[in-house]
Write a protein that holds these residues in place. Structure first.
Motif, PDB file in Angstrom:
ATOM      1  N   TRP A 507       9.740 -12.066   5.255  1.00 42.42           N
ATOM      2  CA  TRP A 507       8.400 -11.915   5.820  1.00 42.42           C
ATOM      3  C   TRP A 507       8.400 -11.030   7.051  1.00 42.42           C
ATOM      4  CZ3 TRP A 507       4.374 -12.647   3.065  1.00 42.42           C
ATOM      5  CH2 TRP A 507       4.332 -13.638   2.096  1.00 42.42           C
ATOM      6  N   GLY A 508       9.529 -10.942   7.759  1.00 47.12           N
ATOM      7  CA  GLY A 508       9.602 -10.033   8.894  1.00 47.12           C
ATOM      8  C   GLY A 508       9.431  -8.586   8.480  1.00 47.12           C
ATOM      9  N   GLY A 509      10.100  -8.173   7.397  1.00 46.02           N
ATOM     10  CA  GLY A 509       9.920  -6.813   6.911  1.00 46.02           C
ATOM     11  C   GLY A 509       8.523  -6.564   6.404  1.00 46.02           C
ATOM     12  N   PHE A 510       7.941  -7.550   5.712  1.00 44.61           N
ATOM     13  CA  PHE A 510       6.565  -7.405   5.228  1.00 44.61           C
ATOM     14  C   PHE A 510       5.595  -7.272   6.395  1.00 44.61           C
ATOM     15  CE2 PHE A 510       2.546  -8.692   3.460  1.00 44.61           C
ATOM     16  CZ  PHE A 510       2.553  -8.163   2.174  1.00 44.61           C
ATOM     17  N   ALA A 511       5.781  -8.110   7.443  1.00 47.98           N
ATOM     18  CA  ALA A 511       4.897  -8.050   8.604  1.00 47.98           C
ATOM     19  C   ALA A 511       5.057  -6.741   9.362  1.00 47.98           C
ATOM     20  CB  ALA A 511       5.168  -9.234   9.528  1.00 47.98           C
ATOM     21  N   ALA A 512       6.277  -6.217   9.458  1.00 50.52           N
ATOM     22  CA  ALA A 512       6.495  -4.948  10.161  1.00 50.52           C
ATOM     23  C   ALA A 512       5.772  -3.809   9.455  1.00 50.52           C
ATOM     24  CB  ALA A 512       7.991  -4.654  10.252  1.00 50.52           C
ATOM     25  N   LYS A 513       5.852  -3.770   8.126  1.00 47.75           N
ATOM     26  CA  LYS A 513       5.140  -2.738   7.376  1.00 47.75           C
ATOM     27  C   LYS A 513       3.628  -2.919   7.487  1.00 47.75           C
ATOM     28  CE  LYS A 513       8.045   0.093   5.344  1.00 47.75           C
ATOM     29  NZ  LYS A 513       7.922   1.571   5.416  1.00 47.75           N
ATOM     30  N   TYR A 514       3.187  -4.159   7.429  1.00 41.09           N
ATOM     31  CA  TYR A 514       1.749  -4.430   7.541  1.00 41.09           C
ATOM     32  C   TYR A 514       1.234  -4.010   8.917  1.00 41.09           C
ATOM     33  CZ  TYR A 514      -2.512  -6.839   6.087  1.00 41.09           C
ATOM     34  OH  TYR A 514      -3.790  -7.119   5.699  1.00 41.09           O
ATOM     35  N   LEU A 515       2.010  -4.300   9.954  1.00 44.75           N
ATOM     36  CA  LEU A 515       1.608  -3.921  11.309  1.00 44.75           C
ATOM     37  C   LEU A 515       1.599  -2.405  11.473  1.00 44.75           C
ATOM     38  CD1 LEU A 515       0.878  -4.994  14.131  1.00 44.75           C
ATOM     39  CD2 LEU A 515       3.312  -5.009  14.657  1.00 44.75           C
ATOM     40  N   GLU A 516       2.573  -1.733  10.894  1.00 36.50           N
ATOM     41  CA  GLU A 516       2.602  -0.272  10.963  1.00 36.50           C
ATOM     42  C   GLU A 516       1.405   0.333  10.250  1.00 36.50           C
ATOM     43  OE1 GLU A 516       5.546   3.434   9.619  1.00 36.50           O
ATOM     44  OE2 GLU A 516       6.110   1.338   9.257  1.00 36.50           O
TER      45      GLU A 516
END
Length: 822
Positions: A507-516
């Motif tokens: 979920w950290g990678g998913f959230a980082a992409k979503y935030l970007e």
């Protein structure tokens, strides 16, 4: 000659000649009348004005003549330009027509039909067929109560307008009746009993016409059933990536088959295609799908030993397709014509659906991810019954197959019935939806169908897995437009966007992409990310994987977020008055909720409240002009009654059961963090064996204090802050917000207090600080990540983490605590 004579001579020279002459003519009279002088002056003025007007008219005439000449020149240039353009267009069309004839001759295609010549009068529009006299056309328009003439309308345009209103085609004949369906067609459908096509293509014209009706009816039936089967799927399956891909395939197949319908209507289907299509359809009707697939392969790639037309791509693809049917002149155009190739592929998709349309659709979803939570609820209304929808769209028998639903807990059942719910316990809470009391909007509930919750085959653990999942979903549909933008449009004054995500798994990678992706759309909006990390003891291999994920999350998310606050699910040291069940997510999430809700309380107060603050103000306080974006959260909890007794009795001693808050001078040591007995900052295990500088003091740069209850008056805290600063103005920047709003404890909140007393409200003190302990924790993560991250990502990641730590250096003390040089 004296001076007077000279002056008289000069004055006489300067006078107008006309006046001098007039005076000389009038000299015989000794006296001159004033009326004569005025009349003479008016005559001279009129003559002067007439000369001016004549000159103006002459200039206007000259300008008009010049403009007419320029207009004539421009018209001549425009006619010449149009003539040259028409000549160039004609030459280009002739060249294109010549190339097309050469290509068709090379491929064995029929010759192009001759083009209709334009009218001799020079009009580019050909004369309409079955023309109607203008007088009769005007009479018919009057009978239809339509305007007889429109501005700038020619006879041809008037005739087209009349035919469109009268429902006539371009030849003046009544238009064919269009029968409804997925593809509206002029071919009359045949009954299902007469839909079976013959084994071979008949020669009789009437039989061939009926065959075209049979083919159109069969494809209409297949497309209709395909569309109905997709509409009967569960809403979660429809919104998934695989569900949207299935719907897109149906739409593409339907659009690509429109040219086939038009050819069937005109009877222009080539013999080399009509025969194989009849063979495919008959095999499907007899449920011989293998034979139908073989017929499609013979039609598409011929009988070549090695189908180079299928395997070759790029610039060689077209030439390879031309070589496929080099010995078959009837089918030479099959793979070279894009329109024909597309509707043949659509027939193949209909063949695939005909083979698998009857088995039920099995949706792939996160089993148990939401527990008993459903999209439909009492607030937003329930969805229609799938069986009722199927009965409306399909007259035959339907069989709706549903997966077994998770039964509601007793707590949720009592809430739905409006009765007093029973007490919750870790044994009765299975999912977070078991103690949920909120009605969610259906659009706010999104399931990711690609991974299953707690799956052992495809675990959702690696940080890169979340990035890949976001990229795959964002390619199919814009996630922000689908999930976030509808709610942003309802916000009148958006303060910030808060994101709560796990930081130690995928979920950290998913959230980082979503935030970007969100930063591209909302660049100036504050974005706070609360990174949850699992606490407690874990196996070493799981610890290594989670630390690698945490390192990526801190590096990627903190560079995009306005503020990143890591939170642990289970603090290592808890005060004696807290009795927390570490294995229950219900207990651990309650502690996180208490901290997040209390520290963000100032942002939710009314605008006229004294203790109100915005997210942007807090960022300015903590981040030091945007350089420090990682903060730590601490808090302490007290019974409001005991806290009030301490304040009234002016006591400063700590209760052994409920450790309170004692505020002294704010020195450079983090004394407040010591008084706050619940540290929500995650701890990183020392897996490298390297010892850091444990004796270094913890320095507070900035701090936000949110006090719920009578912990300390804001005046005393302000005085303490001033007393802690030296004459140069150094020291921590501390801002305090105090409110009398206590934290309400509802029946779904777990009783995590060791006393066993049921507390209705809690007094909470929470602080959000940027301290050197943040850098200390990031350095420990960086040391471990340097030894476990791959070499291709290690340098950028570790340098980024070290750069974050450098913003938290105390004074002039610098230098990396990690053995980077080694």
């Amino acid at each position: 000659m004296d001076f007077a004579s000279l002056m008289s001579a000069q004055i006489a020279k300067g006078k107008p000649a006309s006046k001098s002459k007039t005076l000389e003519q009038a000299k015989p009279s000794k006296y001159i009348k004033r009326a004569d002088v005025e009349a003479q002056r008016q005559a001279e003025y009129a003559a002067e004005q007439k000369a001016i007007e004549d000159a103006r008219l002459a200039r206007l005439e000259k300008k008009r003549k010049f403009e007419e000449d320029e207009t004539e020149k421009n018209r001549a240039r425009e006619e010449k330009r149009k003539r040259l353009a028409e000549e160039s267009r004609r030459l280009r069309e002739e060249e294109e027509e010549k190339e097309e004839r050469i290509r068709r001759k090379r491929l064995g295609l029929p010759e192009l039909p001759p083009k209709e010549k334009a009218l001799e009068s020079g009009d580019a529009t050909a004369a309409p067929e079955n023309d109607t006299p203008d007088e009769e056309l005007v009479q018919k328009l009057r009978e239809m109560k339509e305007p007889t003439r429109l501005f700038g309308e020619t006879h041809t345009g008037r005739l087209r307008r009349y035919r469109k209103l009268a429902g006539l085609d371009a030849t003046g004949k009544p238009k064919a009746v269009m029968y409804p369906g997925p593809i509206p067609t002029a071919l009359q459908p045949v009954p299902e009993a007469d839909m079976k096509v013959p084994a071979t293509v008949p020669k009789d014209p009437d039989a061939r016409s009926f065959l075209r009706r049979q083919l159109a009816s069969y494809f209409t039936l297949v497309l209709s059933e395909w569309q109905v089967s997709l509409s009967l799927r569960d809403e979660a399956v429809k919104t998934s990536s695989s569900g949207k891909a299935a719907y897109s395939a149906m739409v593409q197949a339907r659009d690509s088959m429109v040219p086939l319908y038009r050819k069937l209507e005109r009877g222009e289907v080539e013999e080399g295609i009509l025969g194989p299509i009849v063979e495919i359809v008959r095999a499907c009707q007899e449920r011989r799908y293998v034979d139908a697939n073989d017929a499609y392969l013979r039609l598409s790639i011929g009988k070549a030993a090695w189908p180079i037309g299928v395997t070759m791509v790029g610039i060689h693809e077209r030439s390879a397709r031309e070589k496929l049917h080099a010995n078959d002149t009837d089918a030479a155009h099959i793979m070279s014509d894009e329109i024909t190739r597309k509707f043949l592929q659509s027939i193949k998709r209909c063949l695939s659906f005909s083979q698998t349309r009857w088995p039920p659709t099995t949706p792939l979803q996160l089993m148990g991810a939401f527990g008993t939570l459903r999209r439909d609820n009492a607030l937003y209304g329930a969805t229609d019954d799938p069986a009722a929808i199927a009965q409306q769209m399909w007259a035959g028998n339907t069989n709706v197959i549903r997966t077994e639903q998770i039964q509601q807990s007793a707590y949720q059942q009592h809430l739905d019935q409006g009765t007093e719910p029973p007490a919750l316990s870790p044994d009765t809470v299975r999912y977070w939806s078991d103690f949920n009391r909120v009605f969610y909007h259906p659009k706010s509930i999104v399931q990711l169908q690609e991974y299953e919750l707690n799956s052992a085959l495809m675990p959702f653990e690696k940080w890169a897995t979340g990035e890949d999942l976001f990229d795959s979903l964002d390619k199919e549909h814009d996630l922000l437009d689908r999930d976030l933008r509808p709610f942003l449009e309802e916000c009148d004054q958006l303060q910030a966007i808060q994101m709560i995500t796990s930081a130690d798994d995928a979920w950290g990678g998913f959230a980082a992409k979503y935030l970007e992706r969100m930063r591209d759309e909302l660049g100036k909006t504050s974005a706070w990310v609360w990174g949850l990390e699992e606490g407690g003891r874990k196996p070493r291999d799981k610890q290594i994987l989670q630390i690698a994920n945490v390192a990526q999350s801190i590096y990627q998310i903190s560079s995009q977020a306005s503020m990143y606050i890591p939170l642990t699910t289970l603090p290592d040291v808890l005060p004696s008055y807290i009795n927390l069940n570490g294995s229950s997510r219900w207990h651990t999430s309650a502690l996180q909720l208490l901290a997040i809700e209390s520290i963000t309380l100032p942002t939710r107060l009314r605008s006229n409240h004294q203790g109100r603050s915005s997210f942007a103000d807090i960022e300015t306080l903590l981040s030091n002009d945007g350089n420090r974006r990682v903060a730590q959260l601490n808090m302490s909890i007290k019974d409001p009654a005991e806290l009030e007794e301490e304040v009234d009795g002016h006591t400063t001693q700590h209760d052994s059961r409920m450790n309170g808050f004692t505020n002294g001078n704010h020195s450079h040591d983090d004394s407040d963090a010591k008084d706050l007995d619940i540290d929500m900052q995650p701890k990183t295990a020392n897996l490298t064996g390297i010892r850091g500088n444990e004796s270094r003091r913890t320095h507070v740069f900035s701090q936000l204090q949110s006090l719920r209850g009578k912990w300390k008056s804001s005046i005393e805290i302000e005085d303490a802050n001033l007393a802690s600063r030296d004459r140069f103005g150094h020291g921590p920047r501390i801002e305090c917000h105090q409110s009398s709003l206590l934290f309400p404890v509802i029946d779904s909140f777990p009783q995590v207090f060791a006393s066993g007393n049921i507390v209705q409200k809690l007094a909470v003190q929470a602080t959000l600080s940027t301290t050197t302990s943040v850098a200390k924790r990031i350095r420990s993560v960086e040391r471990i990540a340097r030894s476990i991250i791959g070499i291709d990502e290690r340098e950028a990641l570790c340098d980024g983490l070290v750069g974050i730590c450098e913003e938290y250096e105390d004074g002039w003390e610098s230098g990396s605590e990690s053995d980077d040089d080694s």
